[in-house]
Design an enzyme around this catalytic site. Structure first.
Site, PDB file in Angstrom:
ATOM      1  CG  HIS A   1      38.357  45.338  33.994  1.00 35.17           C
ATOM      2  ND1 HIS A   1      39.438  44.637  33.524  1.00 35.17           N
ATOM      3  CD2 HIS A   1      37.621  44.446  34.698  1.00 35.17           C
ATOM      4  CE1 HIS A   1      39.341  43.383  33.924  1.00 35.17           C
ATOM      5  NE2 HIS A   1      38.252  43.230  34.644  1.00 35.17           N
TER       6      HIS A   1
ATOM      7  CE  LYS B   1      40.407  51.345  30.294  1.00 35.08           C
ATOM      8  NZ  LYS B   1      39.548  50.291  30.862  1.00 35.08           N
TER       9      LYS B   1
ATOM     10  CE1 TYR C   1      44.732  46.749  27.065  1.00 32.02           C
ATOM     11  CE2 TYR C   1      44.081  48.623  28.381  1.00 32.02           C
ATOM     12  CZ  TYR C   1      44.378  47.299  28.276  1.00 32.02           C
ATOM     13  OH  TYR C   1      44.322  46.495  29.387  1.00 32.02           O
TER      14      TYR C   1
ATOM     15  CG  ASP D   1      37.647  39.965  34.880  1.00 31.43           C
ATOM     16  OD1 ASP D   1      38.289  39.879  33.819  1.00 31.43           O
ATOM     17  OD2 ASP D   1      37.711  40.954  35.659  1.00 31.43           O
TER      18      ASP D   1
END
Ligand SMILES: Cc1cn([C@H]2C[C@H](O)[C@@H](COP(=O)(O)OP(=O)(O)O[C@H]3O[C@H](C)C(=O)[C@H](O)[C@H]3O)O2)c(=O)[nH]c1=O
Length: 182
Positions: free
Chosen positions: A63, A73, A133, A169
């Site tokens: 992603h 991130k 995260y 996904d």
């Protein structure tokens, strides 16, 4: 905490925090802006995320979000373990389409810093794995994008083959057909 390994010409960084153990357990600083600035990681994060995956072999990814909502991130695991994967999706990059993978776990306490311009995904290596995260841009349903996890042109060596994926996904485009970074 210090940067203990880098990838993609130093842009993706593996950070190892210092855990202070005593007879009660351990304490560690998991994020410290001034320390990370020393490593030029002076991103101002605006959102914390937390996902839990019930089963080993769960793959979330690959992603990313497009500008102006592209995300940096800072990823770590607080329970279990993941094989964390980053793919360079900047067409102008000499490493476009290349990938790296590292193990992040509650045991090794390592963190992966992933700048904008990279797709991110992971495969769990234990049941009930929890990943937290930081991101520096909020979630955008309109600008989120994905690349197919098993795109043979990328050739990621995932640790598990009997994988669990979301329907979303399972249906991402191949890198060659994806909306990526210039
Ligand atoms: C990412 C995100 C999702 N959501 C909602 C949207 C869905 O209703 C639900 C599950 O979302 P999704 O299936 O995209 O979750 P993951 O597959 O874990 O996605 C993440 O997986 C890989 C590893 C990443 O690096 C991204 O941060 C993120 O895309 O949470 C939110 O409300 N806020 C968010 O920031």
């Amino acid at each position: 905490m210090k940067v203990t390994k880098t990838f993609f010409n130093g842009e993706v960084k593996l950070i190892t925090p210092k855990a202070h153990y005593d007879d009660r357990g351990f304490f560690m600083e998991t994020y410290q802006y001034e320390k990370l600035t020393k490593y030029k990681l002076n991103t101002v994060f605006s959102q914390d995320n937390h996902s839990m995956s019930y089963h080993t072999g769960t793959i979330r990814g690959l992603h990313y979000q497009l500008p102006p909502m592209a995300q940096t991130k800072l990823v770590r695991v607080i329970r279990g373990a993941i094989f964390d994967v980053v793919v360079d999706i900047r067409k102008s990059s000499s490493t476009f389409g290349e990938w790296i993978g590292v193990e992040l776990s509650s045991d090794n306490k390592k963190q992966l810093y992933i700048p904008k311009g990279f797709a991110h995904g992971f495969c769990t290596k234990m049941d009930n794995t929890e990943v937290i995260y930081k991101v520096d841009a909020n979630y955008s349903r309109t600008l989120e994008r994905g690349i197919l996890w098993n795109d043979s042109n990328i050739g990621i060596s995932w640790p598990k083959d009997n994988t669990i994926l979301s329907d979303k996904d399972k249906n991402h485009p191949l890198l060659k057909d994806a909306d990526v970074f210039v």
